[in-house]
Scaffold this active site. Sequence first.
Site, PDB file in Angstrom:
ATOM      1  N   ARG A 177       0.857  -1.195   0.000  1.00  0.00           N
ATOM      2  CA  ARG A 177       0.000   0.000   0.000  1.00  0.00           C
ATOM      3  C   ARG A 177       0.885   1.235   0.000  1.00  0.00           C
ATOM      4  O   ARG A 177       1.829   1.324   0.793  1.00  0.00           O
ATOM      5  CB  ARG A 177      -0.880   0.050   1.249  1.00  0.00           C
ATOM      6  CG  ARG A 177      -1.833  -1.093   1.440  1.00  0.00           C
ATOM      7  CD  ARG A 177      -2.523  -0.958   2.795  1.00  0.00           C
ATOM      8  NE  ARG A 177      -3.302  -2.128   3.158  1.00  0.00           N
ATOM      9  CZ  ARG A 177      -3.614  -2.445   4.412  1.00  0.00           C
ATOM     10  NH1 ARG A 177      -3.208  -1.652   5.412  1.00  0.00           N
ATOM     11  NH2 ARG A 177      -4.325  -3.522   4.675  1.00  0.00           N
ATOM     12  N   HIS A 193       2.560  -3.375   5.305  1.00  0.00           N
ATOM     13  CA  HIS A 193       2.049  -3.204   3.935  1.00  0.00           C
ATOM     14  C   HIS A 193       2.776  -2.066   3.216  1.00  0.00           C
ATOM     15  O   HIS A 193       2.949  -2.104   1.995  1.00  0.00           O
ATOM     16  CB  HIS A 193       0.546  -2.908   3.963  1.00  0.00           C
ATOM     17  CG  HIS A 193      -0.305  -4.092   4.304  1.00  0.00           C
ATOM     18  ND1 HIS A 193      -0.639  -5.066   3.392  1.00  0.00           N
ATOM     19  CD2 HIS A 193      -0.895  -4.455   5.473  1.00  0.00           C
ATOM     20  CE1 HIS A 193      -1.405  -5.976   3.963  1.00  0.00           C
ATOM     21  NE2 HIS A 193      -1.588  -5.622   5.235  1.00  0.00           N
ATOM     22  N   ASP A 200      -2.454  -9.859   2.925  1.00  0.00           N
ATOM     23  CA  ASP A 200      -3.667 -10.284   3.598  1.00  0.00           C
ATOM     24  C   ASP A 200      -4.283 -11.405   2.780  1.00  0.00           C
ATOM     25  O   ASP A 200      -4.517 -11.246   1.574  1.00  0.00           O
ATOM     26  CB  ASP A 200      -4.655  -9.128   3.738  1.00  0.00           C
ATOM     27  CG  ASP A 200      -4.190  -8.073   4.729  1.00  0.00           C
ATOM     28  OD1 ASP A 200      -3.274  -8.372   5.523  1.00  0.00           O
ATOM     29  OD2 ASP A 200      -4.731  -6.950   4.707  1.00  0.00           O
ATOM     30  N   TYR A 227      -8.086 -11.546  16.411  1.00  0.00           N
ATOM     31  CA  TYR A 227      -7.298 -10.317  16.547  1.00  0.00           C
ATOM     32  C   TYR A 227      -8.138  -9.188  15.956  1.00  0.00           C
ATOM     33  O   TYR A 227      -8.753  -9.359  14.900  1.00  0.00           O
ATOM     34  CB  TYR A 227      -5.972 -10.443  15.800  1.00  0.00           C
ATOM     35  CG  TYR A 227      -5.039  -9.269  15.990  1.00  0.00           C
ATOM     36  CD1 TYR A 227      -4.291  -9.136  17.153  1.00  0.00           C
ATOM     37  CD2 TYR A 227      -4.931  -8.285  15.004  1.00  0.00           C
ATOM     38  CE1 TYR A 227      -3.440  -8.058  17.336  1.00  0.00           C
ATOM     39  CE2 TYR A 227      -4.090  -7.201  15.178  1.00  0.00           C
ATOM     40  CZ  TYR A 227      -3.344  -7.082  16.344  1.00  0.00           C
ATOM     41  OH  TYR A 227      -2.517  -5.997  16.522  1.00  0.00           O
ATOM     42  N   HIS A 230      -9.378  -8.614  12.090  1.00  0.00           N
ATOM     43  CA  HIS A 230      -8.819  -9.681  11.258  1.00  0.00           C
ATOM     44  C   HIS A 230      -9.688 -10.941  11.237  1.00  0.00           C
ATOM     45  O   HIS A 230      -9.191 -12.035  10.956  1.00  0.00           O
ATOM     46  CB  HIS A 230      -7.407 -10.029  11.733  1.00  0.00           C
ATOM     47  CG  HIS A 230      -6.396  -8.972  11.434  1.00  0.00           C
ATOM     48  ND1 HIS A 230      -6.364  -7.768  12.098  1.00  0.00           N
ATOM     49  CD2 HIS A 230      -5.383  -8.923  10.524  1.00  0.00           C
ATOM     50  CE1 HIS A 230      -5.368  -7.027  11.625  1.00  0.00           C
ATOM     51  NE2 HIS A 230      -4.770  -7.702  10.672  1.00  0.00           N
ATOM     52  N   ASP A 232     -11.899 -11.504   9.023  1.00  0.00           N
ATOM     53  CA  ASP A 232     -12.243 -11.845   7.640  1.00  0.00           C
ATOM     54  C   ASP A 232     -11.019 -12.088   6.759  1.00  0.00           C
ATOM     55  O   ASP A 232     -11.116 -12.157   5.541  1.00  0.00           O
ATOM     56  CB  ASP A 232     -13.105 -10.739   7.018  1.00  0.00           C
ATOM     57  CG  ASP A 232     -12.400  -9.387   6.986  1.00  0.00           C
ATOM     58  OD1 ASP A 232     -11.312  -9.259   7.594  1.00  0.00           O
ATOM     59  OD2 ASP A 232     -12.947  -8.452   6.354  1.00  0.00           O
ATOM     60  N   HIS A 233      -9.855 -12.237   7.384  1.00  0.00           N
ATOM     61  CA  HIS A 233      -8.640 -12.548   6.631  1.00  0.00           C
ATOM     62  C   HIS A 233      -7.530 -12.932   7.603  1.00  0.00           C
ATOM     63  O   HIS A 233      -7.666 -12.751   8.812  1.00  0.00           O
ATOM     64  CB  HIS A 233      -8.193 -11.353   5.776  1.00  0.00           C
ATOM     65  CG  HIS A 233      -7.686 -10.186   6.574  1.00  0.00           C
ATOM     66  ND1 HIS A 233      -8.523  -9.247   7.181  1.00  0.00           N
ATOM     67  CD2 HIS A 233      -6.411  -9.792   6.880  1.00  0.00           C
ATOM     68  CE1 HIS A 233      -7.805  -8.339   7.802  1.00  0.00           C
ATOM     69  NE2 HIS A 233      -6.506  -8.649   7.646  1.00  0.00           N
ATOM     70  N   HIS A 235      -3.526 -12.032   8.094  1.00  0.00           N
ATOM     71  CA  HIS A 235      -2.411 -11.178   7.689  1.00  0.00           C
ATOM     72  C   HIS A 235      -1.100 -11.905   7.983  1.00  0.00           C
ATOM     73  O   HIS A 235      -0.903 -12.444   9.076  1.00  0.00           O
ATOM     74  CB  HIS A 235      -2.456  -9.863   8.469  1.00  0.00           C
ATOM     75  CG  HIS A 235      -1.196  -9.048   8.382  1.00  0.00           C
ATOM     76  ND1 HIS A 235      -1.076  -7.946   7.556  1.00  0.00           N
ATOM     77  CD2 HIS A 235       0.005  -9.172   9.027  1.00  0.00           C
ATOM     78  CE1 HIS A 235       0.143  -7.440   7.696  1.00  0.00           C
ATOM     79  NE2 HIS A 235       0.820  -8.170   8.570  1.00  0.00           N
TER      80      HIS A 235
END
Length: 251
Positions: A177, A193, A200, A227, A230, A232-233, A235
Amino acid sequence: MLSRRRLPRILAVLALFAAMLATSITTSIVTATKAHADGCYTWSRTLSEGASGEDVRQLQIRVAGYPAYGGHIAADGAFGPATKAAVQRFQSAYGLGADGIAGSGTFSKIYALQDDDCTPIHFTYAELDDGCGGSGYDGGPLSEAATKANALQTMWQLEALRHALGDVAINISSGFRSIPCNNSVGGASNSQHLYGRSADLTGSPSFCTLAKQARYHGFGGIFGPGYPGHDDHTHVDIRTTNSWSAPNCGI
């Protein structure tokens, strides 16, 4: 029946033909192997413990995903015990003789696993590009070249994770990013990132499976279900000190 005079001549011709055929086949194999590697990087010597140089560093990048549980491989160009052990694990993972010496068999497997831009065959720079839909690796704290170098190692570690999970596809929802992108999604000011060091992961396998297995492949940062932010993914990032938290997965 062949005369005694003709028989030696025929045998000599056959021997010459066999030698020419063997030379042709050998040349074709060598040429094909080298051509496959030349698009990225070609190793010109066998590497073992005690070796040093750029060729060692290139090897370390590609075996960075094999440091064992909680470990990390430094891409410092020095072939020490940790690099030897990582090479052995890489060799075992692909059914090679696990002697920790990087020779033709090990390099051939690496050549088969990488594209001409040195990325592993199952990942691309585009997949780890700006999470806000940008293009390229500029706009972060590091130079574009340094950020891409980090992204390359991230991908090789993801390749190791993918293989360990049975060569299942791994989906990346966010990679590098830029600073504006990171700010817009509410990322931490020191987010990995920003440096091209993280990804992710979404989809299948399950987030907990990804988080648990990532511990064996050099990922220092692992954050998953339980966490904050997090669920939905998962990292993962390549920091070299371990910070793991996925409470719903027992991590």
